[in-house]
Design a protein around this motif. Sequence first.
Motif, PDB file in Angstrom:
ATOM      1  N   PHE A 168       1.884  -5.546   8.283  1.00 59.51           N
ATOM      2  CA  PHE A 168       0.933  -6.671   8.314  1.00 59.51           C
ATOM      3  C   PHE A 168       0.245  -6.826   6.952  1.00 59.51           C
ATOM      4  O   PHE A 168       0.114  -7.927   6.413  1.00 59.51           O
ATOM      5  CB  PHE A 168      -0.090  -6.388   9.424  1.00 59.51           C
ATOM      6  CG  PHE A 168      -1.141  -7.447   9.593  1.00 59.51           C
ATOM      7  CD1 PHE A 168      -0.802  -8.751   9.917  1.00 59.51           C
ATOM      8  CD2 PHE A 168      -2.496  -7.135   9.451  1.00 59.51           C
ATOM      9  CE1 PHE A 168      -1.785  -9.722  10.096  1.00 59.51           C
ATOM     10  CE2 PHE A 168      -3.477  -8.095   9.629  1.00 59.51           C
ATOM     11  CZ  PHE A 168      -3.113  -9.399   9.948  1.00 59.51           C
ATOM     12  N   LEU A 169      -0.177  -5.682   6.394  1.00 55.69           N
ATOM     13  CA  LEU A 169      -0.839  -5.731   5.079  1.00 55.69           C
ATOM     14  C   LEU A 169       0.123  -6.280   4.027  1.00 55.69           C
ATOM     15  O   LEU A 169      -0.251  -7.090   3.168  1.00 55.69           O
ATOM     16  CB  LEU A 169      -1.315  -4.321   4.673  1.00 55.69           C
ATOM     17  CG  LEU A 169      -2.460  -3.760   5.521  1.00 55.69           C
ATOM     18  CD1 LEU A 169      -2.671  -2.276   5.227  1.00 55.69           C
ATOM     19  CD2 LEU A 169      -3.763  -4.540   5.266  1.00 55.69           C
ATOM     20  N   LEU A 199      -4.969   1.289   3.302  1.00 55.37           N
ATOM     21  CA  LEU A 199      -5.139   0.111   2.441  1.00 55.37           C
ATOM     22  C   LEU A 199      -5.144   0.475   0.955  1.00 55.37           C
ATOM     23  O   LEU A 199      -5.872   1.384   0.541  1.00 55.37           O
ATOM     24  CB  LEU A 199      -6.459  -0.610   2.770  1.00 55.37           C
ATOM     25  CG  LEU A 199      -6.409  -1.591   3.937  1.00 55.37           C
ATOM     26  CD1 LEU A 199      -6.390  -0.837   5.269  1.00 55.37           C
ATOM     27  CD2 LEU A 199      -7.582  -2.551   3.885  1.00 55.37           C
ATOM     28  N   SER A 200      -4.337  -0.249   0.195  1.00 58.67           N
ATOM     29  CA  SER A 200      -4.375  -0.094  -1.261  1.00 58.67           C
ATOM     30  C   SER A 200      -5.622  -0.827  -1.767  1.00 58.67           C
ATOM     31  O   SER A 200      -6.212  -1.645  -1.036  1.00 58.67           O
ATOM     32  CB  SER A 200      -3.128  -0.725  -1.875  1.00 58.67           C
ATOM     33  OG  SER A 200      -3.181  -2.122  -1.679  1.00 58.67           O
ATOM     34  N   ASP A 229      -5.156  -4.404  -1.112  1.00 62.36           N
ATOM     35  CA  ASP A 229      -5.361  -4.797   0.287  1.00 62.36           C
ATOM     36  C   ASP A 229      -6.852  -4.920   0.598  1.00 62.36           C
ATOM     37  O   ASP A 229      -7.284  -5.818   1.318  1.00 62.36           O
ATOM     38  CB  ASP A 229      -4.763  -3.748   1.241  1.00 62.36           C
ATOM     39  CG  ASP A 229      -3.254  -3.688   1.155  1.00 62.36           C
ATOM     40  OD1 ASP A 229      -2.632  -4.756   0.966  1.00 62.36           O
ATOM     41  OD2 ASP A 229      -2.700  -2.576   1.260  1.00 62.36           O
ATOM     42  N   LYS A 230      -7.617  -3.971   0.015  1.00 62.34           N
ATOM     43  CA  LYS A 230      -9.063  -3.994   0.294  1.00 62.34           C
ATOM     44  C   LYS A 230      -9.700  -5.247  -0.284  1.00 62.34           C
ATOM     45  O   LYS A 230     -10.512  -5.912   0.363  1.00 62.34           O
ATOM     46  CB  LYS A 230      -9.731  -2.744  -0.307  1.00 62.34           C
ATOM     47  CG  LYS A 230      -9.423  -1.488   0.470  1.00 62.34           C
ATOM     48  CD  LYS A 230     -10.108  -0.295  -0.152  1.00 62.34           C
ATOM     49  CE  LYS A 230      -9.537   0.986   0.449  1.00 62.34           C
ATOM     50  NZ  LYS A 230      -9.888   2.160  -0.285  1.00 62.34           N
ATOM     51  N   ALA A 231      -9.294  -5.560  -1.526  1.00 63.24           N
ATOM     52  CA  ALA A 231      -9.871  -6.750  -2.174  1.00 63.24           C
ATOM     53  C   ALA A 231      -9.519  -8.005  -1.379  1.00 63.24           C
ATOM     54  O   ALA A 231     -10.362  -8.889  -1.156  1.00 63.24           O
ATOM     55  CB  ALA A 231      -9.353  -6.869  -3.606  1.00 63.24           C
ATOM     56  N   MET A 239     -13.726  -1.171   0.909  1.00 63.89           N
ATOM     57  CA  MET A 239     -13.503  -1.386   2.343  1.00 63.89           C
ATOM     58  C   MET A 239     -14.610  -2.267   2.928  1.00 63.89           C
ATOM     59  O   MET A 239     -15.786  -2.005   2.699  1.00 63.89           O
ATOM     60  CB  MET A 239     -13.508  -0.002   3.001  1.00 63.89           C
ATOM     61  CG  MET A 239     -13.005   0.000   4.390  1.00 63.89           C
ATOM     62  SD  MET A 239     -11.245  -0.288   4.385  1.00 63.89           S
ATOM     63  CE  MET A 239     -10.937  -0.209   6.107  1.00 63.89           C
ATOM     64  N   PRO A 240     -14.291  -3.308   3.681  1.00 69.24           N
ATOM     65  CA  PRO A 240     -15.321  -4.214   4.188  1.00 69.24           C
ATOM     66  C   PRO A 240     -16.071  -3.613   5.361  1.00 69.24           C
ATOM     67  O   PRO A 240     -15.726  -3.833   6.513  1.00 69.24           O
ATOM     68  CB  PRO A 240     -14.528  -5.447   4.606  1.00 69.24           C
ATOM     69  CG  PRO A 240     -13.160  -4.953   4.870  1.00 69.24           C
ATOM     70  CD  PRO A 240     -12.967  -3.725   4.042  1.00 69.24           C
ATOM     71  N   THR A 241     -17.070  -2.817   5.065  1.00 69.69           N
ATOM     72  CA  THR A 241     -17.823  -2.169   6.138  1.00 69.69           C
ATOM     73  C   THR A 241     -19.123  -2.903   6.425  1.00 69.69           C
ATOM     74  O   THR A 241     -19.908  -2.479   7.250  1.00 69.69           O
ATOM     75  CB  THR A 241     -18.154  -0.715   5.749  1.00 69.69           C
ATOM     76  OG1 THR A 241     -18.698  -0.754   4.439  1.00 69.69           O
ATOM     77  CG2 THR A 241     -16.937   0.164   5.781  1.00 69.69           C
TER      78      THR A 241
END
Length: 615
Positions: free
Chosen positions: A57-58, A21-22, A25-27, A1-3
């Motif tokens: 959207f994802l 998010l799968s 999706d996270k990547a 996750m982009p934190t």
Amino acid sequence: MPTTTSSASGLEAFSANERLLSPEDKALAECLIAENQHHLYSGWKNPGVDDDKKLAFLKCLRSADQSYPGGLPGYIKNARVLLAAAATGSNPYEGYTPEQPDIVDLSGFGADYAAAEEAGLAAFAHTAVVIVAGGLGERLGYNGIKLDIPVEVTQDTTYLAHYASVIRAASHKLGRRIPLVIMTSMDTNAGTLATLAANNNFGLEADQITILRQELVPALADIDAHLALENPCELIMKPHGHGDIHMLLHSTGTAKKLAQDGVRYLLFVQDTNGQAFNAALAAIGVSEQRGFDFNSIAVNRVPGEAVGGVTTLVKPGSPNLTINVEYNQLDPLLRATVSPEGDVPNERGFSRFPGNINLLVIRMEPYLRVLESSQGIIAEFVNPKFADASRTSFKKPARLETMMQDLPKLFTSGEKVGVTIFDRAWCFSACKNNLTEAADKAAKNGPPESASSAENDYYLAGRMKLRFAGMAVTDEPEIPICGIPFTPGPRVILRPSFALTLAEVNERIKGGTISGASTLVLDGDVRLENVSVSGGASLVISAVPGARVTVKNLNVSSGPGYLLEQLSADEMASADVPEYLRIRGYRITDRGAKKFVVGEEGRWEIDAGGVRRAG
Ligand code: UTP
């Protein structure tokens, strides 16, 4: 996750939605954020609110990422390069001098034409037909796919049925199954699959047909290639153009597979050009004779005409580039280089730069090489409408586009690019415009490109074939239908099962006459000897495969046969009248055409006394 991003980027709510998010999706999110696309993930609502929209959207992001070679990060990088060039207004033809391309002129039917057609017929056995049919058809405004529109309404043959009939007849004649590839899009895929299913693939084997569906690409909001959003969690997607066919032939492995199956040429055809196969065989023959790797079938155009001109661009130190140059770029380029008067006519009144009609013959071997090196992304371009002089923001979102005719931009190994010119009505008459726009074009002496002008030219090609074979053909005077010129007859339909080449027409028609608003339809192995059709009468001869029918000294002169009737104003406005008639302004009704249908194999003769077995 982009934190990693600070709260200033507004990603807190997005981070809180992590469970949606799968790993994929996270990547992707990480890559996109690294490409400065934070805005895609800011503005997310708290978990539990509009989750379905977030998931959609994802999914949309994933699918856009998967369908573009290099994924969305690749698309964004390509966009930045092209947008930067667009912002500086750099001239793509800087340093190039335009020259006339390598032209073979087959606009008349002579010995050269015959030789090209003979070579092309043989090579057609090793050709795959590729129809690009993903276009929206906004100018026509038809409520359905364009491939389903009849090219003629005497017997209601649709464009797809017509194209398939050529492939069937040629496969039968040449003893080799000719593959058909159709590119569809979100707008045309379901309709195309439905029409194939409803018509039993128009007599083609299921594995003879490959459907490649093009996807939309994300729109670009500004010069930094931020992907444009309609709303938070809603990407704006737009068509990427017909150049997608190259990407799909590559990414799906279709081009490679066709090559492994022995395909040496690809013939690219538009969805509504009923004339394409009049010229295609001769053009393939020219590719064989002249060793053209890329052969544009083209038409004579007068200087200034709003059709792109095929031009060879020469620059010291660079390989020559033979490509379609848009007419509004060609004239200034000529003025700035070799011709201060711009695009001047030759002794026949035509430009030295023939008109591109997007009917292309491409040799497989160099094609595979280019696909490999480019991943099938062919000369993308972007056409942003800048909002102001700073050239950073746009009036409306832009997108990257590609055009299938731009392939030669990637030729770097001395590939041979040529042009074969044909008579315009013989090789090109598309159904693109609604009646109002078409009438407007006709009033300005331009090609109307309506359903009616396409049908008009379809019959005209039939008459050209009969004339070539020596039949005396007398045209009915032209009339306007809804402001578009139409020649009511003779309406001549020569099916591909009757003849694929002019040489075959010549062999099968001996003498005879046809005149006025009469109709002649020939289907199968039929020969006419001294046959006359006149007075608005109609003659239809149809023979099943294996039957050979000779029609001798037959005179059909009593009408009305197939009758052409203009639609009334009420009919034009009525939803009860099929739309395919309303887009042309007339119907053709069978009021008693003389028909001979030979349904059994063997040799048959038809004369005034009727049908009988021969000898
Ligand atoms: P056109 O120039 O006729 O465009 O396309 P169009 O989108 O069909 O029609 P308009 O402009 O909305 O009125 C030329 C050919 O390229 C195909 C079309 O189906 C047609 O055969 N095409 C166009 C695609 O396959 N994909 C595209 O993204 C665009």
